[in-house]
Motif scaffolding. Structure first.
Motif, PDB file in Angstrom:
ATOM      1  N   HIS A  95      -8.313 -11.134  -3.638  1.00 26.49           N
ATOM      2  CA  HIS A  95      -8.202 -11.019  -5.095  1.00 26.49           C
ATOM      3  C   HIS A  95      -6.767 -10.679  -5.492  1.00 26.49           C
ATOM      4  CE1 HIS A  95     -12.540 -10.992  -4.815  1.00 26.49           C
ATOM      5  NE2 HIS A  95     -12.645 -10.984  -6.137  1.00 26.49           N
ATOM      6  N   GLY A  96      -6.150  -9.769  -4.753  1.00 23.72           N
ATOM      7  CA  GLY A  96      -4.758  -9.417  -5.012  1.00 23.72           C
ATOM      8  C   GLY A  96      -3.830 -10.589  -4.757  1.00 23.72           C
ATOM      9  N   HIS A  97      -4.086 -11.324  -3.689  1.00 25.07           N
ATOM     10  CA  HIS A  97      -3.259 -12.498  -3.386  1.00 25.07           C
ATOM     11  C   HIS A  97      -3.365 -13.553  -4.488  1.00 25.07           C
ATOM     12  CE1 HIS A  97      -1.973 -11.235   0.574  1.00 25.07           C
ATOM     13  NE2 HIS A  97      -3.232 -11.002   0.931  1.00 25.07           N
ATOM     14  N   VAL A  98      -4.565 -13.736  -5.024  1.00 25.54           N
ATOM     15  CA  VAL A  98      -4.744 -14.710  -6.114  1.00 25.54           C
ATOM     16  C   VAL A  98      -3.976 -14.251  -7.344  1.00 25.54           C
ATOM     17  CG1 VAL A  98      -6.427 -15.708  -7.719  1.00 25.54           C
ATOM     18  CG2 VAL A  98      -6.913 -15.681  -5.265  1.00 25.54           C
ATOM     19  N   LEU A  99      -4.023 -12.965  -7.666  1.00 22.37           N
ATOM     20  CA  LEU A  99      -3.248 -12.459  -8.810  1.00 22.37           C
ATOM     21  C   LEU A  99      -1.756 -12.731  -8.623  1.00 22.37           C
ATOM     22  CD1 LEU A  99      -4.849  -9.012  -9.713  1.00 22.37           C
ATOM     23  CD2 LEU A  99      -4.639 -11.012 -11.205  1.00 22.37           C
ATOM     24  N   ARG A 103      -8.767  -1.328  -9.998  1.00 21.83           N
ATOM     25  CA  ARG A 103     -10.158  -0.865 -10.014  1.00 21.83           C
ATOM     26  C   ARG A 103     -10.474   0.246  -9.025  1.00 21.83           C
ATOM     27  NH1 ARG A 103     -14.102  -5.373 -11.501  1.00 21.83           N
ATOM     28  NH2 ARG A 103     -15.343  -4.440  -9.869  1.00 21.83           N
ATOM     29  N   HIS A 104      -9.803   0.289  -7.915  1.00 18.58           N
ATOM     30  CA  HIS A 104     -10.135   1.275  -6.887  1.00 18.58           C
ATOM     31  C   HIS A 104      -9.773   2.679  -7.374  1.00 18.58           C
ATOM     32  CE1 HIS A 104     -10.089   3.481  -3.107  1.00 18.58           C
ATOM     33  NE2 HIS A 104     -10.863   2.515  -2.630  1.00 18.58           N
ATOM     34  N   PRO A 105     -10.639   3.663  -7.135  1.00 17.45           N
ATOM     35  CA  PRO A 105     -10.370   5.020  -7.629  1.00 17.45           C
ATOM     36  C   PRO A 105      -9.017   5.583  -7.198  1.00 17.45           C
ATOM     37  CG  PRO A 105     -12.621   4.876  -6.805  1.00 17.45           C
ATOM     38  CD  PRO A 105     -11.950   3.570  -6.471  1.00 17.45           C
ATOM     39  N   ALA A 106      -8.510   5.171  -6.058  1.00 22.76           N
ATOM     40  CA  ALA A 106      -7.216   5.679  -5.588  1.00 22.76           C
ATOM     41  C   ALA A 106      -6.043   5.076  -6.352  1.00 22.76           C
ATOM     42  CB  ALA A 106      -7.051   5.413  -4.097  1.00 22.76           C
ATOM     43  N   GLU A 107      -6.275   3.960  -7.087  1.00 23.28           N
ATOM     44  CA  GLU A 107      -5.181   3.284  -7.787  1.00 23.28           C
ATOM     45  C   GLU A 107      -5.406   3.128  -9.281  1.00 23.28           C
ATOM     46  OE1 GLU A 107      -6.498   0.992  -5.112  1.00 23.28           O
ATOM     47  OE2 GLU A 107      -5.319   2.030  -3.599  1.00 23.28           O
ATOM     48  N   THR A 108      -6.318   3.855  -9.868  1.00 26.37           N
ATOM     49  CA  THR A 108      -6.631   3.651 -11.281  1.00 26.37           C
ATOM     50  C   THR A 108      -5.475   3.999 -12.214  1.00 26.37           C
ATOM     51  OG1 THR A 108      -7.670   5.824 -11.442  1.00 26.37           O
ATOM     52  CG2 THR A 108      -9.118   3.935 -11.014  1.00 26.37           C
ATOM     53  N   GLU A 109      -4.485   4.688 -11.724  1.00 22.36           N
ATOM     54  CA  GLU A 109      -3.311   5.010 -12.550  1.00 22.36           C
ATOM     55  C   GLU A 109      -2.280   3.879 -12.539  1.00 22.36           C
ATOM     56  OE1 GLU A 109      -3.062   7.709 -14.553  1.00 22.36           O
ATOM     57  OE2 GLU A 109      -5.129   8.066 -13.927  1.00 22.36           O
ATOM     58  N   THR A 110      -2.495   2.874 -11.710  1.00 21.86           N
ATOM     59  CA  THR A 110      -1.542   1.778 -11.552  1.00 21.86           C
ATOM     60  C   THR A 110      -2.032   0.553 -12.297  1.00 21.86           C
ATOM     61  OG1 THR A 110      -0.968   2.602  -9.354  1.00 21.86           O
ATOM     62  CG2 THR A 110      -0.354   0.337  -9.847  1.00 21.86           C
ATOM     63  N   SER A 111      -1.142  -0.039 -13.087  1.00 17.44           N
ATOM     64  CA  SER A 111      -1.501  -1.248 -13.827  1.00 17.44           C
ATOM     65  C   SER A 111      -1.239  -2.490 -12.970  1.00 17.44           C
ATOM     66  CB  SER A 111      -0.694  -1.351 -15.119  1.00 17.44           C
ATOM     67  OG  SER A 111       0.668  -1.628 -14.828  1.00 17.44           O
ATOM     68  N   VAL A 112      -1.837  -3.577 -13.366  1.00 19.44           N
ATOM     69  CA  VAL A 112      -1.582  -4.859 -12.715  1.00 19.44           C
ATOM     70  C   VAL A 112      -0.096  -5.190 -12.819  1.00 19.44           C
ATOM     71  CG1 VAL A 112      -2.062  -7.341 -12.802  1.00 19.44           C
ATOM     72  CG2 VAL A 112      -3.936  -5.693 -13.078  1.00 19.44           C
ATOM     73  N   ARG A 113       0.521  -4.892 -13.940  1.00 18.69           N
ATOM     74  CA  ARG A 113       1.956  -5.146 -14.139  1.00 18.69           C
ATOM     75  C   ARG A 113       2.777  -4.432 -13.055  1.00 18.69           C
ATOM     76  NH1 ARG A 113       4.231  -6.589 -18.696  1.00 18.69           N
ATOM     77  NH2 ARG A 113       2.535  -5.752 -19.966  1.00 18.69           N
ATOM     78  N   GLU A 114       2.425  -3.164 -12.797  1.00 24.13           N
ATOM     79  CA  GLU A 114       3.163  -2.394 -11.789  1.00 24.13           C
ATOM     80  C   GLU A 114       2.958  -2.969 -10.393  1.00 24.13           C
ATOM     81  OE1 GLU A 114       3.220   2.107 -13.536  1.00 24.13           O
ATOM     82  OE2 GLU A 114       1.232   1.207 -13.147  1.00 24.13           O
ATOM     83  N   LEU A 115       1.742  -3.397 -10.109  1.00 24.64           N
ATOM     84  CA  LEU A 115       1.476  -4.022  -8.809  1.00 24.64           C
ATOM     85  C   LEU A 115       2.308  -5.303  -8.658  1.00 24.64           C
ATOM     86  CD1 LEU A 115      -0.187  -4.376  -6.155  1.00 24.64           C
ATOM     87  CD2 LEU A 115      -1.785  -5.719  -7.539  1.00 24.64           C
ATOM     88  N   LEU A 116       2.273  -6.152  -9.661  1.00 31.33           N
ATOM     89  CA  LEU A 116       2.971  -7.438  -9.574  1.00 31.33           C
ATOM     90  C   LEU A 116       4.483  -7.279  -9.537  1.00 31.33           C
ATOM     91  CD1 LEU A 116       0.730  -9.583 -11.931  1.00 31.33           C
ATOM     92  CD2 LEU A 116       0.756  -9.564  -9.419  1.00 31.33           C
ATOM     93  N   ALA A 117       5.004  -6.190 -10.112  1.00 31.47           N
ATOM     94  CA  ALA A 117       6.453  -5.946 -10.086  1.00 31.47           C
ATOM     95  C   ALA A 117       6.973  -5.820  -8.669  1.00 31.47           C
ATOM     96  CB  ALA A 117       6.779  -4.688 -10.896  1.00 31.47           C
ATOM     97  N   VAL A 118       6.133  -5.402  -7.756  1.00 32.83           N
ATOM     98  CA  VAL A 118       6.521  -5.280  -6.349  1.00 32.83           C
ATOM     99  C   VAL A 118       6.883  -6.652  -5.786  1.00 32.83           C
ATOM    100  CG1 VAL A 118       5.649  -4.686  -4.038  1.00 32.83           C
ATOM    101  CG2 VAL A 118       5.106  -3.236  -6.004  1.00 32.83           C
ATOM    102  N   PHE A 119       6.281  -7.708  -6.310  1.00 28.81           N
ATOM    103  CA  PHE A 119       6.444  -9.052  -5.765  1.00 28.81           C
ATOM    104  C   PHE A 119       7.453  -9.907  -6.522  1.00 28.81           C
ATOM    105  CE2 PHE A 119       2.277  -7.442  -4.682  1.00 28.81           C
ATOM    106  CZ  PHE A 119       2.341  -7.513  -3.308  1.00 28.81           C
ATOM    107  N   ASP A 120       8.122  -9.329  -7.497  1.00 34.30           N
ATOM    108  CA  ASP A 120       9.134 -10.084  -8.253  1.00 34.30           C
ATOM    109  C   ASP A 120      10.384 -10.287  -7.441  1.00 34.30           C
ATOM    110  OD1 ASP A 120       7.654 -10.500 -10.486  1.00 34.30           O
ATOM    111  OD2 ASP A 120       8.417  -8.764 -11.536  1.00 34.30           O
TER     112      ASP A 120
END
Length: 94
Positions: free
Chosen positions: A15-19, A77-94
């Protein structure tokens, strides 16, 4: 993936790879997404449906193609990452 019989794993789910793939090419065909992620087209369709149902992705028809929009202000969605937005996750891959 290793070919030496060891168990292969990655830090992101499919799912993360597809995003990530959609963030790089919002007009990607399902076939291209599947090839990029290393999954079948049927699996890619299911993941896209999951992401749409959860509100992370929406699609618009443009001619015969789909144009995907990511809703990057939603949080993971995972309880350990609920403070992180999709934007923040994707910024790692820019």
């Amino acid at each position: 993936m290793p070919d030496d019989g060891t168990r292969a794993w990655t830090f992101l789910s499919n799912h993360g790879h597809v995003l990530v793939a959609l963030s790089r090419d919002p007009a990607a065909r399902i076939r291209d997404i599947a090839d990029t992620v290393g999954i079948t087209e049927r699996t890619a369709q299911g993941i896209l449906r999951d992401l749409e149902d959860a509100g992370y992705v929406s699609k618009d028809k443009v001619g015969r193609r789909n144009l995907y929009r990511l809703h990057v202000d939603l949080h993971l969605r995972h309880p350990a990452e609920t403070e992180t937005s999709v934007r923040e996750l994707l910024a790692v891959f820019d």
